[in-house]
Scaffold this active site. Structure first.
Site, PDB file in Angstrom:
ATOM      1  N   HIS A  66       0.507  -1.071   0.472  1.00 49.37           N
ATOM      2  CA  HIS A  66       0.137  -0.011  -0.264  1.00 49.37           C
ATOM      3  C   HIS A  66       0.684   1.021  -0.053  1.00 49.37           C
ATOM      4  O   HIS A  66       0.906   2.095   0.913  1.00 49.37           O
ATOM      5  CB  HIS A  66      -0.742   0.412   1.049  1.00 49.37           C
ATOM      6  CG  HIS A  66      -1.685  -1.116   1.424  1.00 49.37           C
ATOM      7  ND1 HIS A  66      -2.449  -1.064   0.032  1.00 49.37           N
ATOM      8  CD2 HIS A  66      -2.533  -2.265   2.034  1.00 49.37           C
ATOM      9  CE1 HIS A  66      -3.501  -2.230   0.243  1.00 49.37           C
ATOM     10  NE2 HIS A  66      -3.642  -3.123   1.773  1.00 49.37           N
ATOM     11  N   GLU A 125      -6.493  -9.054   3.091  1.00 51.39           N
ATOM     12  CA  GLU A 125      -6.023 -10.497   4.093  1.00 51.39           C
ATOM     13  C   GLU A 125      -7.400 -10.490   4.007  1.00 51.39           C
ATOM     14  O   GLU A 125      -7.586 -12.333   4.532  1.00 51.39           O
ATOM     15  CB  GLU A 125      -5.307  -9.808   4.813  1.00 51.39           C
ATOM     16  CG  GLU A 125      -5.275 -10.281   5.741  1.00 51.39           C
ATOM     17  CD  GLU A 125      -4.212 -10.542   6.751  1.00 51.39           C
ATOM     18  OE1 GLU A 125      -3.324  -9.226   7.103  1.00 51.39           O
ATOM     19  OE2 GLU A 125      -4.885 -10.946   8.415  1.00 51.39           O
TER      20      GLU A 125
END
Ligand code: SF4
Length: 283
Positions: free
Chosen positions: A41, A128
């Site tokens: 990210h 995730e």
């Protein structure tokens, strides 16, 4: 004289470092490499790898690909992604972090043993979490925060897990609430699956943030653990600012400041924190 310190404990965790290393190794071989979702990210690190040849794709894009190599990033993927790869003859370069992999296996084992109420404390829609929910054929219940724990069915067994980057304190509050409300005939088990690579940074970063007049937290705005760590900086030092790179530094912040601390998330490259330091010294 203005002092600038970069936090030694900030930067990529081993899961992200390993994923990037795997990508670099593959790219050096000169073949096309796709990555399912942003490898990290952090827009700037993604851009650096893009320059090296890494092509970031979505799940929809992957459906159209055949006979290629696709890297799975540290967040992990649900079983459906592996199935799609098998069908399309896609070679998987699996960079799922071992901590996430272990968590996926634990959830799958629990689901296969007894199809009870599996609850995941995590961010809905996060890669995730999608990978974790996928271990339960989509049946796991995701709660994003303490407030949502009240929606659970306390008359049934509850097995509680956490996304690796969530806050330990909030996880413990959720456990306490369930313990107080679970029916006597139901079983409740909780598994502390929070990654210490993030959790251990909390005490360190708060110490670091209190030591400086101004904190520049360098991080992509999409990062989950970045949000947790930045909030901790803000809590102990209200003069903390989140920036994605040196161009976001506001010279107004430097008035009457003697020491500046630069820190970041597990997805923040060291070179980026160094660039911010250099930009500050020029200012
Ligand atoms: S934060 Fe922890 S679980 Fe997540 S990628 Fe990094 S090392 Fe792995």
């Amino acid at each position: 004289m203005l002092q600038v310190e970069i936090d030694e404990g900030s930067g990529f965790c081993f899961g992200v470092t390993t994923a990037i290393k795997k990508a670099e190794e593959e790219l050096k071989k000169g073949k096309t490499l796709y990555c399912l979702g942003d490898i990290v990210h952090n827009g700037m690190e993604c851009e650096r790898l893009k320059q090296m040849g890494l092509i970031t794709i979505t799940h929809e894009d992957m459906k159209q690909l055949h006979d290629v190599k696709v890297l799975l990033r540290a967040h992990g993927e649900p079983p459906a992604t592996y199935e799609l790869a098998r069908q399309n003859n896609i070679e998987i370069i699996d960079a799922t972090c071992p901590v996430v992999l272990k968590l996926q296996n634990r959830i799958k084992q629990q689901y296969d043993t007894a199809k009870s109420q599996i609850v995941i404390f995590g961010k809905k829609g996060h890669a995730e979490v999608l990978g974790l929910v996928g271990q339960t054929e989509g049946s796991a219940f995701v709660i994003e925060n303490f407030e949502e724990v009240k929606q659970l069915d306390f008359t049934h067994d509850i097995y509680l897990y956490s996304q690796t980057t969530k806050s330990l304190d909030e996880f413990h509050r959720i456990i306490e609430y369930i313990q107080e409300h679970i029916s006597p005939e139901a079983t409740f088990k909780s598994f502390d699956t929070i990654c210490r690579s993030v959790a251990n940074r909390m005490p360190n970063i708060s110490q670091f943030a209190t030591r400086h007049d101004l904190i520049l937290f360098v991080c992509g705005r999409k990062s989950s653990n970045g949000k947790v760590l930045f909030n901790e900086c803000l809590r102990v030092n209200p003069n903390s600012h989140l920036i994605e790179g040196p161009e976001e530094i506001n010279s107004e912040w430097l008035k009457d400041i003697e020491t500046i601390g630069i820190c970041g998330a597990t997805s923040t490259p060291k070179w980026l924190m160094e660039q911010c330091r250099d930009a500050l010294l020029k200012l």
